[in-house]
Scaffold this active site. Structure first.
Site, mmCIF file in Angstrom:
data_model
loop_
_atom_site.group_PDB
_atom_site.id
_atom_site.type_symbol
_atom_site.label_atom_id
_atom_site.label_comp_id
_atom_site.label_asym_id
_atom_site.label_seq_id
_atom_site.Cartn_x
_atom_site.Cartn_y
_atom_site.Cartn_z
ATOM 1 N N TYR A 1 38.615 17.045 43.189
ATOM 2 C CA TYR A 1 39.479 17.856 42.324
ATOM 3 C C TYR A 1 39.616 17.237 40.933
ATOM 4 O O TYR A 1 39.508 17.921 39.911
ATOM 5 C CB TYR A 1 40.841 17.996 42.992
ATOM 6 C CG TYR A 1 41.876 18.792 42.239
ATOM 7 C CD1 TYR A 1 41.775 20.176 42.115
ATOM 8 C CD2 TYR A 1 42.977 18.149 41.679
ATOM 9 C CE1 TYR A 1 42.749 20.898 41.446
ATOM 10 C CE2 TYR A 1 43.955 18.862 41.018
ATOM 11 C CZ TYR A 1 43.841 20.242 40.903
ATOM 12 O OH TYR A 1 44.811 20.953 40.233
ATOM 13 N N ASP B 1 41.288 37.921 42.592
ATOM 14 C CA ASP B 1 41.593 36.964 43.643
ATOM 15 C C ASP B 1 40.678 37.259 44.821
ATOM 16 O O ASP B 1 40.597 38.393 45.293
ATOM 17 C CB ASP B 1 43.059 37.042 44.088
ATOM 18 C CG ASP B 1 43.511 35.752 44.756
ATOM 19 O OD1 ASP B 1 44.280 35.001 44.124
ATOM 20 O OD2 ASP B 1 43.088 35.503 45.896
ATOM 21 N N LYS C 1 38.391 18.919 37.444
ATOM 22 C CA LYS C 1 39.375 19.222 36.397
ATOM 23 C C LYS C 1 39.074 18.454 35.104
ATOM 24 O O LYS C 1 39.361 18.945 34.011
ATOM 25 C CB LYS C 1 40.780 18.898 36.901
ATOM 26 C CG LYS C 1 41.291 19.871 37.956
ATOM 27 C CD LYS C 1 41.295 21.305 37.463
ATOM 28 C CE LYS C 1 42.050 22.241 38.389
ATOM 29 N NZ LYS C 1 41.996 23.659 37.937
ATOM 30 N N THR D 1 53.202 25.466 43.731
ATOM 31 C CA THR D 1 52.331 26.520 44.220
ATOM 32 C C THR D 1 51.929 26.173 45.652
ATOM 33 O O THR D 1 52.366 25.146 46.189
ATOM 34 C CB THR D 1 51.060 26.658 43.352
ATOM 35 O OG1 THR D 1 50.250 25.477 43.516
ATOM 36 C CG2 THR D 1 51.425 26.810 41.877
ATOM 37 N N ASP E 1 33.835 36.995 43.864
ATOM 38 C CA ASP E 1 33.785 35.528 43.837
ATOM 39 C C ASP E 1 33.309 35.100 42.454
ATOM 40 O O ASP E 1 32.125 35.180 42.133
ATOM 41 C CB ASP E 1 32.830 35.038 44.919
ATOM 42 C CG ASP E 1 32.751 33.516 44.997
ATOM 43 O OD1 ASP E 1 33.354 32.835 44.136
ATOM 44 O OD2 ASP E 1 32.066 33.010 45.904
#
Length: 303
Positions: A171, A38, A175, A205, A73
């Protein structure tokens, strides 16, 4: 009692919070050894001073498991390479890669800046490609050295990638790209013992807390259908040896529901052995669309 991932080494990107954290904890509960990645960024990708990777790794160790944090990263060559290297240097192997990292910069198309487009495509699509590439290179080398792996990759798409989502062109495009990447990787890497699948999860989330604001926990059973922990069992199974023979598939996962997505399939067709005129092509195209079901509505579309 051992779990279905006992002894496997699993790297999970974006594992500090939300779905990634749930996946890491679930893998650890099934006996896996974890690399918890992360970068510790905020929702929009800006740096967060309190990176949670170490916290999740410590949580796993406190429960008796094995885990190391990784703060690189993964949308850079060096970061993705170091993710694989961390697994190899710590545990001597890598068995499963779960690509999960991402963030949002939602805008309507006419307000979407190039920087916001590039940033979201970078973290989601490039952030899948580079770890996948470096893990696959390792597994190919292992196979060529006579040590064929039983390797697994689980990619993370979205309903936005399957159907589109108003206000999320960047996005949705990223995706959708992940779905195509999954299909290509499954075809190319099968010869090396690598299976590649994707999930399109729905859960509460940081990225979706406004959409799924209400807990929706059933008072009689205590079951919260929007908990990210509901998605992780499928991810763990896909990342285990038990999923042998399942590759190139996309699964929707939400609450207690799992759906296999069929993807693009050829529908009604018309053909003639000559060039169409624009008028005839249009007439034929309209007739063909009338012979099939209309597309699923885009998320957020006003019907």
């Amino acid at each position: 009692m051992t779990g279905i991932c006992d002894g496997r080494v699993v790297a999970v990107t974006g594992a500090g919070r939300g779905l990634g954290r749930a996946h890491a904890l679930a893998f650890a509960a099934e006996g896996a050894r974890l690399v918890v990645n992360d970068l510790g960024t905020g929702l929009d990708g800006t740096p967060d001073p309190d990176s949670p990777a170490a916290q999740v790794a410590e949580e796993i160790r406190a429960a008796g498991g094995q885990a190391v944090p990784h703060g690189g990263d993964i949308a850079t060559t060096d970061g993705a390479a170091s993710l694989v290297r961390t697994a190899l240097e710590t545990y001597g192997r890598l068995d499963t890669l779960v690509n999960n990292a991402g963030f949002l910069r939602d805008r309507m198309l006419v307000n979407l800046d190039e920087d916001d487009w590039d940033a979201v495509v970078r973290v989601h699509l490039t952030g899948h490609f580079l770890p996948l590439k470096h893990a696959a290179a390792h597994w190919r080398a292992e196979a060529k050295a006579g040590r064929p792996p039983v390797a697994r990759i689980v990619n993370t798409s979205s309903g936005a990638g399957l159907l589109g989502s108003v206000g999320q062109a960047n996005y949705s495009a990223a995706k959708a790209g992940i779905l195509a990447l999954t299909l290509v990787a499954a075809a190319e890497l099968a010869r090396y013992g690598v299976q590649v699948n994707a999930i399109a999860p729905a859960a509460r989330t940081r990225m979706t807390e406004q959409v799924f604001a209400e807990s929706m926990t059933a008072p009689d059973t205590g079951f919260d259908p929007m908990s990210p922990h509901n998605v992780s069992p499928l991810v763990v199974w896909l990342g285990s040896e038990a999923s042998a023979g399942v590759t190139g598939r996309v699964f929707e996962a939400e609450g207690g529901r799992i759906t296999v997505m069929n993807g693009w399939r050829r529908g009604p067709t018309a053909e003639k052995h000559a060039r169409w005129t624009p008028q005839d092509a249009g007439k034929t195209a309209r007739k063909l669309t009338e012979q099939t079901d209309p597309p699923e509505p885009v998320y957020g579309e006003q019907l």
